[in-house]
Scaffold this motif. Structure first.
Motif, PDB file in Angstrom:
ATOM      1  N   VAL A  57      34.677  34.039  37.749  1.00 55.95           N
ATOM      2  CA  VAL A  57      33.743  33.457  38.739  1.00 55.95           C
ATOM      3  C   VAL A  57      34.128  32.205  39.609  1.00 55.95           C
ATOM      4  CG1 VAL A  57      31.358  32.074  38.450  1.00 55.95           C
ATOM      5  CG2 VAL A  57      31.681  34.261  37.177  1.00 55.95           C
ATOM      6  N   LYS A  58      34.845  31.449  38.795  1.00 53.23           N
ATOM      7  CA  LYS A  58      35.458  30.132  39.409  1.00 53.23           C
ATOM      8  C   LYS A  58      36.278  30.583  40.588  1.00 53.23           C
ATOM      9  CE  LYS A  58      36.018  28.112  35.310  1.00 53.23           C
ATOM     10  NZ  LYS A  58      36.744  27.273  34.408  1.00 53.23           N
ATOM     11  N   ASN A  59      37.149  31.703  40.366  1.00 53.90           N
ATOM     12  CA  ASN A  59      38.068  31.934  41.599  1.00 53.90           C
ATOM     13  C   ASN A  59      37.267  32.633  42.512  1.00 53.90           C
ATOM     14  OD1 ASN A  59      40.647  30.920  40.617  1.00 53.90           O
ATOM     15  ND2 ASN A  59      40.752  32.720  39.096  1.00 53.90           N
ATOM     16  N   LYS A  60      36.173  33.251  42.452  1.00 57.18           N
ATOM     17  CA  LYS A  60      35.371  33.981  43.437  1.00 57.18           C
ATOM     18  C   LYS A  60      34.886  32.789  44.266  1.00 57.18           C
ATOM     19  CE  LYS A  60      35.223  37.464  44.698  1.00 57.18           C
ATOM     20  NZ  LYS A  60      35.897  37.960  45.846  1.00 57.18           N
ATOM     21  N   ARG A  61      34.331  31.788  43.575  1.00 49.63           N
ATOM     22  CA  ARG A  61      33.617  30.725  44.355  1.00 49.63           C
ATOM     23  C   ARG A  61      34.688  30.146  44.985  1.00 49.63           C
ATOM     24  NH1 ARG A  61      29.843  27.868  39.502  1.00 49.63           N
ATOM     25  NH2 ARG A  61      28.112  29.319  40.046  1.00 49.63           N
ATOM     26  N   LYS A  62      35.823  29.958  44.431  1.00 48.77           N
ATOM     27  CA  LYS A  62      36.856  29.181  45.339  1.00 48.77           C
ATOM     28  C   LYS A  62      37.075  30.041  46.536  1.00 48.77           C
ATOM     29  CE  LYS A  62      39.445  26.912  41.767  1.00 48.77           C
ATOM     30  NZ  LYS A  62      40.639  26.794  40.871  1.00 48.77           N
ATOM     31  N   ASP A  65      34.474  29.616  49.201  1.00 50.23           N
ATOM     32  CA  ASP A  65      34.731  28.188  50.137  1.00 50.23           C
ATOM     33  C   ASP A  65      35.855  28.390  50.968  1.00 50.23           C
ATOM     34  OD1 ASP A  65      32.708  27.121  48.604  1.00 50.23           O
ATOM     35  OD2 ASP A  65      33.906  26.367  46.923  1.00 50.23           O
ATOM     36  N   ALA A  66      37.195  29.099  50.536  1.00 52.47           N
ATOM     37  CA  ALA A  66      38.210  29.171  51.503  1.00 52.47           C
ATOM     38  C   ALA A  66      37.908  30.014  52.695  1.00 52.47           C
ATOM     39  CB  ALA A  66      39.185  29.992  50.500  1.00 52.47           C
ATOM     40  N   LEU A  67      36.992  30.740  52.407  1.00 48.03           N
ATOM     41  CA  LEU A  67      36.650  31.708  53.699  1.00 48.03           C
ATOM     42  C   LEU A  67      35.566  30.867  54.535  1.00 48.03           C
ATOM     43  CD1 LEU A  67      36.686  35.103  52.137  1.00 48.03           C
ATOM     44  CD2 LEU A  67      38.436  34.308  53.801  1.00 48.03           C
ATOM     45  N   ARG A  68      35.026  29.882  53.967  1.00 49.28           N
ATOM     46  CA  ARG A  68      34.105  29.216  54.594  1.00 49.28           C
ATOM     47  C   ARG A  68      32.751  29.964  54.727  1.00 49.28           C
ATOM     48  NH1 ARG A  68      38.446  26.575  58.021  1.00 49.28           N
ATOM     49  NH2 ARG A  68      38.723  24.497  56.851  1.00 49.28           N
ATOM     50  N   LEU A  69      32.477  30.732  53.722  1.00 49.05           N
ATOM     51  CA  LEU A  69      31.244  31.708  53.884  1.00 49.05           C
ATOM     52  C   LEU A  69      30.119  30.966  53.421  1.00 49.05           C
ATOM     53  CD1 LEU A  69      32.806  34.728  52.086  1.00 49.05           C
ATOM     54  CD2 LEU A  69      32.534  34.334  54.680  1.00 49.05           C
ATOM     55  N   ASP A  70      28.978  30.907  54.036  1.00 45.99           N
ATOM     56  CA  ASP A  70      27.827  30.433  53.794  1.00 45.99           C
ATOM     57  C   ASP A  70      26.994  31.291  52.928  1.00 45.99           C
ATOM     58  OD1 ASP A  70      25.534  28.769  53.613  1.00 45.99           O
ATOM     59  OD2 ASP A  70      24.480  29.450  55.766  1.00 45.99           O
ATOM     60  N   ALA A  71      27.361  31.358  51.755  1.00 46.41           N
ATOM     61  CA  ALA A  71      26.986  32.499  50.821  1.00 46.41           C
ATOM     62  C   ALA A  71      27.124  31.860  49.283  1.00 46.41           C
ATOM     63  CB  ALA A  71      27.508  33.841  50.986  1.00 46.41           C
ATOM     64  N   HIS A  72      26.214  32.527  48.503  1.00 47.02           N
ATOM     65  CA  HIS A  72      26.282  32.169  46.796  1.00 47.02           C
ATOM     66  C   HIS A  72      26.369  33.368  46.107  1.00 47.02           C
ATOM     67  CE1 HIS A  72      24.848  27.852  47.544  1.00 47.02           C
ATOM     68  NE2 HIS A  72      23.815  28.357  48.423  1.00 47.02           N
ATOM     69  N   LEU A  73      27.154  33.343  45.134  1.00 46.76           N
ATOM     70  CA  LEU A  73      27.550  34.222  44.221  1.00 46.76           C
ATOM     71  C   LEU A  73      26.565  34.870  43.500  1.00 46.76           C
ATOM     72  CD1 LEU A  73      30.004  36.193  43.297  1.00 46.76           C
ATOM     73  CD2 LEU A  73      30.321  34.509  41.608  1.00 46.76           C
ATOM     74  N   GLU A  74      26.048  36.231  43.670  1.00 44.75           N
ATOM     75  CA  GLU A  74      25.134  36.638  42.964  1.00 44.75           C
ATOM     76  C   GLU A  74      25.391  37.317  41.764  1.00 44.75           C
ATOM     77  OE1 GLU A  74      22.208  38.862  45.071  1.00 44.75           O
ATOM     78  OE2 GLU A  74      21.871  37.396  46.421  1.00 44.75           O
ATOM     79  N   ASP A  75      26.297  38.433  41.860  1.00 49.18           N
ATOM     80  CA  ASP A  75      26.620  39.173  40.789  1.00 49.18           C
ATOM     81  C   ASP A  75      28.235  39.701  41.178  1.00 49.18           C
ATOM     82  OD1 ASP A  75      26.378  41.638  42.073  1.00 49.18           O
ATOM     83  OD2 ASP A  75      24.521  42.063  41.228  1.00 49.18           O
ATOM     84  N   MET A  76      29.077  40.257  40.273  1.00 45.32           N
ATOM     85  CA  MET A  76      30.348  40.935  40.381  1.00 45.32           C
ATOM     86  C   MET A  76      30.030  42.228  39.571  1.00 45.32           C
ATOM     87  SD  MET A  76      33.299  38.052  40.593  1.00 45.32           S
ATOM     88  CE  MET A  76      33.069  37.395  39.032  1.00 45.32           C
ATOM     89  N   LEU A  77      30.735  43.241  39.872  1.00 40.85           N
ATOM     90  CA  LEU A  77      30.666  44.382  39.091  1.00 40.85           C
ATOM     91  C   LEU A  77      31.967  45.150  38.989  1.00 40.85           C
ATOM     92  CD1 LEU A  77      28.770  46.952  37.775  1.00 40.85           C
ATOM     93  CD2 LEU A  77      29.103  47.807  40.006  1.00 40.85           C
ATOM     94  N   LEU A  78      32.375  45.276  37.853  1.00 38.84           N
ATOM     95  CA  LEU A  78      33.585  45.936  37.546  1.00 38.84           C
ATOM     96  C   LEU A  78      33.502  47.184  37.051  1.00 38.84           C
ATOM     97  CD1 LEU A  78      34.799  42.473  35.806  1.00 38.84           C
ATOM     98  CD2 LEU A  78      35.662  43.388  37.860  1.00 38.84           C
ATOM     99  N   THR A  79      34.069  48.204  37.695  1.00 38.27           N
ATOM    100  CA  THR A  79      33.971  49.582  37.080  1.00 38.27           C
ATOM    101  C   THR A  79      35.332  49.888  36.466  1.00 38.27           C
ATOM    102  OG1 THR A  79      34.592  50.416  39.253  1.00 38.27           O
ATOM    103  CG2 THR A  79      32.111  50.036  38.726  1.00 38.27           C
ATOM    104  N   LEU A  80      35.357  50.259  35.181  1.00 33.99           N
ATOM    105  CA  LEU A  80      36.616  50.914  34.394  1.00 33.99           C
ATOM    106  C   LEU A  80      36.135  52.418  34.288  1.00 33.99           C
ATOM    107  CD1 LEU A  80      36.842  48.025  31.684  1.00 33.99           C
ATOM    108  CD2 LEU A  80      37.903  48.247  34.146  1.00 33.99           C
ATOM    109  N   LEU A  87      28.594  40.732  35.966  1.00 35.40           N
ATOM    110  CA  LEU A  87      28.494  39.397  35.905  1.00 35.40           C
ATOM    111  C   LEU A  87      27.231  39.080  36.816  1.00 35.40           C
ATOM    112  CD1 LEU A  87      31.585  40.168  35.163  1.00 35.40           C
ATOM    113  CD2 LEU A  87      31.975  37.619  35.458  1.00 35.40           C
ATOM    114  N   LYS A  88      26.262  38.503  36.067  1.00 35.48           N
ATOM    115  CA  LYS A  88      25.172  38.108  36.971  1.00 35.48           C
ATOM    116  C   LYS A  88      24.688  36.408  37.022  1.00 35.48           C
ATOM    117  CE  LYS A  88      20.863  38.319  38.763  1.00 35.48           C
ATOM    118  NZ  LYS A  88      20.867  38.490  40.516  1.00 35.48           N
ATOM    119  N   MET A  89      24.893  35.837  37.880  1.00 35.18           N
ATOM    120  CA  MET A  89      24.480  34.531  37.867  1.00 35.18           C
ATOM    121  C   MET A  89      23.122  34.246  37.531  1.00 35.18           C
ATOM    122  SD  MET A  89      27.554  33.509  38.489  1.00 35.18           S
ATOM    123  CE  MET A  89      27.142  31.891  38.490  1.00 35.18           C
ATOM    124  N   VAL A  90      22.911  33.413  36.412  1.00 31.47           N
ATOM    125  CA  VAL A  90      21.840  33.145  35.867  1.00 31.47           C
ATOM    126  C   VAL A  90      21.218  31.844  36.597  1.00 31.47           C
ATOM    127  CG1 VAL A  90      20.419  32.444  34.097  1.00 31.47           C
ATOM    128  CG2 VAL A  90      21.882  33.976  33.706  1.00 31.47           C
TER     129      VAL A  90
END
Length: 123
Positions: A57-62, A65-80, A87-90
């Motif tokens: 989560v911390k690395n995705k936020r970085k 920021d590095a891409l200067r996106l005007d966006a907030h992380l909502e969730d991440m899906l990992l498929t094995l 991972l869903k942000m509360v």
């Protein structure tokens, strides 16, 4: 911030709602510590999973920021090949991490359940 009872209830509700539930935790992003957790498999270490997922989560936020996106992380899906991990942000400081058996559920059901229960917590 939700109370301990509310976080435990969130984990229980998700566990009861998801076929193939393996485990879930509500995690503090900064420390990586689970604030509430439950697993149906004793070999599924939610403390380790919570810590590593917090780093994701911390690395995705970085990255955002590095891409200067005007966006907030909502969730991440990992498929094995055998599991789905969501991972869903509360809120800004916490997220719910959920693992489920891929043969027993699907991405849409997983996401729908988690979104519904997190929305109920935040109201």
């Amino acid at each position: 911030m939700a109370t301990q009872d509310e976080l435990n209830a969130l984990i229980t509700a998700v566990a009861n709602d998801i076929n193939g539930f393996i485990g879930a935790s509500v995690v503090d992003v900064e420390s990586g510590l689970p604030l509430a957790s439950n697993s149906v498999r004793p070999d599924f270490d939610l403390d380790v999973a919570s810590a590593y997922n917090s780093e994701m989560v911390k690395n995705k936020r970085k990255t955002i920021d590095a891409l200067r996106l005007d966006a907030h992380l909502e969730d991440m899906l990992l498929t094995l090949d055998t599991q789905l991990h969501l991972l869903k942000m509360v809120d800004d400081d916490t997220f719910i991490y959920l693992a489920a058996d891929r043969q027993a559920t699907n991405i849409a059901l997983l996401r729908s359940s988690v979104n519904r229960h997190v929305a109920a917590l935040n109201t």
